[in-house]
Structure formats: C-alpha cells, structure tokens
Design an enzyme around this catalytic site. Sequence first.
Site, PDB file in Angstrom:
ATOM      1  N   GLU A  46      36.762  34.265  47.444  1.00 36.99           N
ATOM      2  CA  GLU A  46      35.686  34.888  46.668  1.00 36.99           C
ATOM      3  C   GLU A  46      35.113  33.894  45.664  1.00 36.99           C
ATOM      4  OE1 GLU A  46      34.557  38.402  46.787  1.00 36.99           O
ATOM      5  OE2 GLU A  46      32.957  37.485  45.617  1.00 36.99           O
ATOM      6  N   HIS A 105      40.342  35.111  55.126  1.00 31.55           N
ATOM      7  CA  HIS A 105      39.481  36.299  55.060  1.00 31.55           C
ATOM      8  C   HIS A 105      38.393  36.140  56.118  1.00 31.55           C
ATOM      9  CE1 HIS A 105      36.067  38.548  53.140  1.00 31.55           C
ATOM     10  NE2 HIS A 105      37.035  39.373  52.773  1.00 31.55           N
ATOM     11  N   HIS A 226      39.481  45.760  45.816  1.00 29.02           N
ATOM     12  CA  HIS A 226      38.617  44.613  45.518  1.00 29.02           C
ATOM     13  C   HIS A 226      37.419  45.136  44.741  1.00 29.02           C
ATOM     14  CE1 HIS A 226      36.860  40.609  46.598  1.00 29.02           C
ATOM     15  NE2 HIS A 226      35.712  41.269  46.639  1.00 29.02           N
ATOM     16  N   HIS A 228      34.025  44.313  42.389  1.00 28.09           N
ATOM     17  CA  HIS A 228      33.046  43.440  41.745  1.00 28.09           C
ATOM     18  C   HIS A 228      32.742  43.966  40.354  1.00 28.09           C
ATOM     19  CE1 HIS A 228      31.886  40.266  44.578  1.00 28.09           C
ATOM     20  NE2 HIS A 228      32.566  41.041  45.410  1.00 28.09           N
ATOM     21  N   HIS A 323      41.282  44.481   8.061  1.00 30.53           N
ATOM     22  CA  HIS A 323      42.089  44.077   9.204  1.00 30.53           C
ATOM     23  C   HIS A 323      43.123  43.019   8.804  1.00 30.53           C
ATOM     24  CE1 HIS A 323      39.592  45.485  12.885  1.00 30.53           C
ATOM     25  NE2 HIS A 323      39.271  46.219  11.845  1.00 30.53           N
TER      26      HIS A 323
END
Lengths: 438, 438
Positions: A46, A105, A226, A228, A323
């Site tokens: 990918e 793949h 999977h 995106h 904080h």
Amino acid sequence: MSDMKEYQKVSEEQHKKVQVNPYGPNPSDYLSNVRSFQLIESTLREGEQFANAFFTTEKKIEIAKALDDFGVDYIELTSPVASEQSRADCEAICKLGLKAKILTHIRCHMDDARVAVETGVDGVDVVIGTSQFLRQFSHGKDMSYITKSAIEVIEFVKSKGIEIRFSSEDSFRSDIVDLLNIYKTVDKIGVNRVGIADTVGCANPRQVYELVKTLKSVVSCDIECHFHNDTGCAIANSYTALEAGAKLIDVSVLGLGERNGITPLGGLMARMIAADREYVLSKYKLHKLRDLENLVADAVQVNIPFNNPITGFCAFTHKAGIHAKAILANPSTYEILSPADFGLTRYIHFANRLTGWNAIKSRVEQLNLNLTDDQVKEVTNKIKKLGDIRPLNIDDVDSIIKDYHADVSTPRMGATEGPAIVDEDQASLDNVKRPRLN
Amino acid sequence: MSDMKEYQKVSEEQHKKVQVNPYGPNPSDYLSNVRSFQLIESTLREGEQFANAFFTTEKKIEIAKALDDFGVDYIELTSPVASEQSRADCEAICKLGLKAKILTHIRCHMDDARVAVETGVDGVDVVIGTSQFLRQFSHGKDMSYITKSAIEVIEFVKSKGIEIRFSSEDSFRSDIVDLLNIYKTVDKIGVNRVGIADTVGCANPRQVYELVKTLKSVVSCDIECHFHNDTGCAIANSYTALEAGAKLIDVSVLGLGERNGITPLGGLMARMIAADREYVLSKYKLHKLRDLENLVADAVQVNIPFNNPITGFCAFTHKAGIHAKAILANPSTYEILSPADFGLTRYIHFANRLTGWNAIKSRVEQLNLNLTDDQVKEVTNKIKKLGDIRPLNIDDVDSIIKDYHADVSTPRMGATEGPAIVDEDQASLDNVKRPRLN
C-alpha cells in the site's frame, strides 16, 4: 450526607476493581481481539502506492528488516506482476529469513496467482472489487464470475501449501448479501482469512462494528480489515473492528498509501497501548517507532506531521498553566500514554503567556533557586506580561526569574532532578525535529 | 438461477431506494445530529495552547474573520484572565460584529466569570475537572464543592443574559454517577449546553456513543463534545457523538491544541460531507478551507501534514494502475469526496512503475496523440521498465510516448479535455505544496 459519602467511596473502590483502565477492552465484547490482534504491515505494498514512493531494492530490504525488528506479524509486498523489479524484490525479501511472514497482494486472477506462489512468499492476499462501482467501472465482472474465480485461485494457492486471504474491495458499498455469500463460500473451502476493505476511506466506526460482527457470525476463519483514511477515521475503525472480532489490521508506516493513506502503524500503537499496554509492549518494540518512521519518511521525502500521534514534535508537550500544574503533580492527569514507553520525553512549555505559577515554580527549582510561593506568583505575572508582548524563549524566562531572585534569596545546595521540565533546546534535540522553528 | 438473478436485481434496486448513500446517517439513530450539527471553533483558545502558538492581536482578528467567513457557528477565545492582552483581544474580537457567536472559556470560578461577562462575549464556556485525577492533582475539590461552584457561576452568567455551557473535564475517567448528577443539576437550572471532554485523548467511539446516549436521556439541553487526538480517534469520536445525539463539536484549524491537538476542522468537514454533503455545503465555505489552513499554519509555523484530509498534497492523488483505470471511468469508484467541493483538483499519478495502460492511454489522448490499445499497452511496458530503474517524472513518460508514437501515427486535431489527468507541475501549483519534493 456522610452515609452518601461513605457509599460513594465504596462505590468508587468497586468501580476501580471492575474496570481499572476505562480505556481498556469493553468487558461485554466477548469476541473482541483488542488483546490479541495482529498487524499486516503494508508499507511495501500500500505504501508503494503513495504518490511520492519509489523504493529501491536496497531500501525495501532495509524497511523490511526494520519492520521485522519492530515486531510486525506480516509484511505485505507489491504484486510480483506489477513489474519485473517488483517480482525480483519480492523474491529477495522472501530469502531474508525474517521472523515476520511475507505476503504478496494480487488481483483475483490465475495469471497473478501462478506468479505469486513461485516467489517464495508465506501467503497470498487476493482482492477483488465487489461493489457496484468496481464491478461496473473496474473489472466488469458479475458475482457468479467473481465467486468462480475466487474458488479457482484459492484452491490453487492452497495446493501450494501457503496461506491465502480473500478480500472484497470497497466492501461498505457492496451488497451485504453478495458479500456474505462469497465470504461463506471461501470460508468453506478453507481460506485462512477473509478481508473487509474500506477502499474509499468513508466508513464510520458503528458501520464497521456492524459489518464485522455480522461477518463474524458467518465465517470461522480470521477477519482482516483495511481502512483508508480519507475522512480521518482509519485508526478508530481499526479499533472498532477488533472490538467486533476482527483479528488482523492492515497498517503502514505513517499510513502511507493511495491518496492520504491507511491506518498508520504509530497511531494504531497509540490507540492499542491505551487499551492494553501489556500486550502491546510484549509484542512490539515501541522505542524503535521513531527511527522506523524517520527511515520511511526519508525514503518518500515527507516530514513527520507536526501533529502525528506519539512522534509529532508536540505529542508530549503541555502548555496551559492549568495543565502544567497537574502534570507536575501526576503525569497521568493529562497523559495516558507514557512517553517513556516510546523512548521519548515529556516537555512542559512554561515560556508563554498561558503559563501558570506551578510551572514557573518547577523551573525555579530546576534553576536551583529559592523563592516562596508568593514570590513565584509575582514573578509569574512578570513573565505573563512579557509573554503578552512577544513570543518568549527559555532565556527570557530564566533571566526574569534570576533578576527577581537576585536580592531575595541565596542558591540552594544540590540540583533537583528535573524530569518533568526539560530545557527547550534539549527537547528539540532529544525528542523530534520541530517543523520550521527558528 | 435466473430467478435468483432477477431477485437480486430487484433487491439491489430496493436497497438503493432505502439508502442512497451508504455513508449517510444511520436511519435507526433517531436522535442523530449528523444532519444538524454545529461547530465551536477553538483555534483561538485550544489552538493557543498549541506549543508553537503565539497569536498577536492582529493575527487573532485575521483568523477570527476568516473563521467567520468560513461559516463556523461559534468562535471560542482564551480566558480573559489568562493575561491582560488575552482580555483586550477578547474585547476587540467581540467588537468586530461577526456573524459567529463569540465565546470565552473559563474555569468554574466566580473570579473568572466576573471578568468574562464584561468582555462583550455572547457566551461563556465553563469547565471543571471531575475525574479522580483532576480532583486530586489539579484543583483538589470534591463533587459537592464543584456542584456548588457550578450553580453559582451558571446563575451569575445567566443573570447577564448570555449563553452558558457547563463542561466536565476528563469526562471518561469521571465517575458516571457524579457526572450524571451534576449534568442533571445544571440542566435544571437552565444551562444552554453541557459538555463532555476527552481531555486525555484516549476515548474510543463506542465508549463515546454510550456516554453521550446516556447523557442525552438525562438532560434536555444541547450536548457539546471536545475530543483530543492522542490516539488518533478525535474525528471518529466526534462523528459518533453526533450519532448519539450530541449537537456541537469543538474543532480547531489543523486540530491545533495541547499536545497533538483536538478534532481538526478540515478532517471533520471530510467526515461530515461524506455523510451529508448538502447540509455541509449549505453552511460552510469549503473552498476557503485551504486558505484558512494556510493562514493558521503560517501563524504557528508548521507545515500542512502531507497526509492531511482534503488538503494534504496527495489527498486526491491516485497511483496504482487498477485505481487509475477505474477513476478515469468514474471518479466515484475510489473517491467519495469530490475535490471540486473544496476548490481542488484530482491528480492521476501515471509516471511510475505501478502505472496501468488506462492511465497511459489517457495521457496519450491529452498529448493529442493517436495509438491503438495494443500500442498503448506496449508503450506502458516500456514505461514500467524504466520505472523499475528510477523514479519517473512526466517528461520521462512523455518522451517515451512521443518516441514510440513518432512513426506509427499522426497528431489528431483538437485537444481533448483533460480534467482527470493534470500536469504534475500544474498539480503542485494548483493543489498544495508538496513537502520536500525537488
């Protein structure tokens, strides 16, 4: 009222026993794999589809070794039919003898499968578009043709004794009946995994939960997902898929992939360590994450995003006074992720107009000076006033503190330990590069 | 079998009628605000807590105007008690006469409230830590003290005729009984909104859904949500909160905030437009998103992340041959978000070894050349071979095509329209800067 308080106290203790970590797995998800997930790392497949990516053979091998060292379960490679070099690289990586299993793949086609099984891979990931869109505008095949091809390819790959995954593409726009039919069929003939893919990056978590849960009731094999990231939900969708019973998540370093990519390895590590620190630390070398990201970022010529989970330059920086005060008292107040788990350090940003006197007090101690709380409050006001006029650096703050201190006190003996506040310059070096900071 | 096909065809048509957009709101969420959400834009409050942020008065005004023009519903500003300049800036922005309502964000304390109501804001956002951690390490108050302060502050702000929100901090680590008790109390005395905050950025979507849904059954006022992004789930959590009945989401440009920030405005726009394009386009000027992000990125000296939703340089870039083919036939195959909605353009990356002959064919047509499909396939193989050796640019591909074409054909008349493939150089200029590309 005191009875009520007593009740609340007991109730709180019981609550703690029931669920120590509120971000841990939901106890009612009995099929959840949040504590037993695996990673299919796809930077070399990918990730090669990322716009900037061109990996030489040497770079692919370097990345594969680094991924293996990090501890990913599978490494997925570009199809050997994409180009001659892709095939040669696939064969070369298979010969490295890595601990991770090597996958390639391919399209759901015998031509591709015949080449793939000869490369030496441990498994083949097969994909075919099942949505109306892909059936119409990509391959032009109907479901019965798809099913027939799938069976042929799966039986062929299985006959070679290697793993086989069958995935649909664009699963969330596919007809649910078509999907369940084909998954049930391929499960029966013995695939190792079935895959769900949000190819267009628009699925949302509850939709993912429903589809994975339904699929889980239909197949007995493992489920791989999977996602995106077009709409920014890839990490959350991955987590929710695991909750619903998926076992494997496709990731890539920095999420590299088509368009703006897929679930990023580092971001998913952040998500999973918040849920089950022990499991994540037992499997993955998190302190190597930063080097791994730098290696891949350099290879594709991008910068680590400033807001990247964990390794973004400000991921462990605390600024507002309120904080900073609490972080100094107990880091867990504003931090679930511990920077030390990733080989990184925390940074309290005290040189700005939002600073509070607790942060300045801590700095005073680091400077080995001695001021009362009232004095610290007074000097804090001076710092805030200058911070209103222009950006401050550490030197500005230190000189204001030192000037103020000059007459009122004498230096104490022995420097105090200062893990909570580090020098800004040191933070820049020790942590990660700050983008565009002069 | 033909009966089955007929049945499937009818079933598919029915399916389309029931749910045209599979990424739209879930029809069973009758309390969902996915189609009616509002934005509280906090770049000038949460964003000022980002490590690099120092906004001058002029820059704050410029950003406020740009946010107002974009169409955000509320603009939240730093507490006027943070510093003298913060107070002056708050007053200045209130005087701009923007369409967006102006809020300021204060601690749950009368000292802060008295200052806030005098600045001219349309509303005050009050926050107090309710988790064990914050009660112990931040302010040290118990729930009965918190409730008493909340009532005093809320009644005071209401008496001034402006909006008031009451939010807990670190809500997901707070005791659920404590939370519901205090929310019920403040709802009864008439707050406009109650807020849930994932202050440590570790909540997950199903957890968010449960808490918001429960809270929705307890209060009648609106619910606002604030999600930090430490584990990469802020966008998904925001969406899921809206599904559960929350009405308002806190965002900032690029997600700027403490640590790696909160829900990013642009990413949430991507998420929401996938769900309800019409509503989003009717409210927000999406074509101004890129300029807005560039304005703020320049102000805090960061680069737009390469993988940013929508405006990342590769968000609409398609590379693999199989993707390019389908995108050329119909962009919806791999793209739910339309780049044109954001004033951007699509880019098909064809100069690489993963390219396919459909992408090259389209380029051949753009070059006004004439080749048969077989010829295109042959030249595609030549391109892939060179792509195996080194990264390609457009000129490489064009010269291979032109050389090949030289003897076999003659130029056609009239250039074809080429919206699907744009020149790489042009894409760099028209779209967004590519990081570190030479």
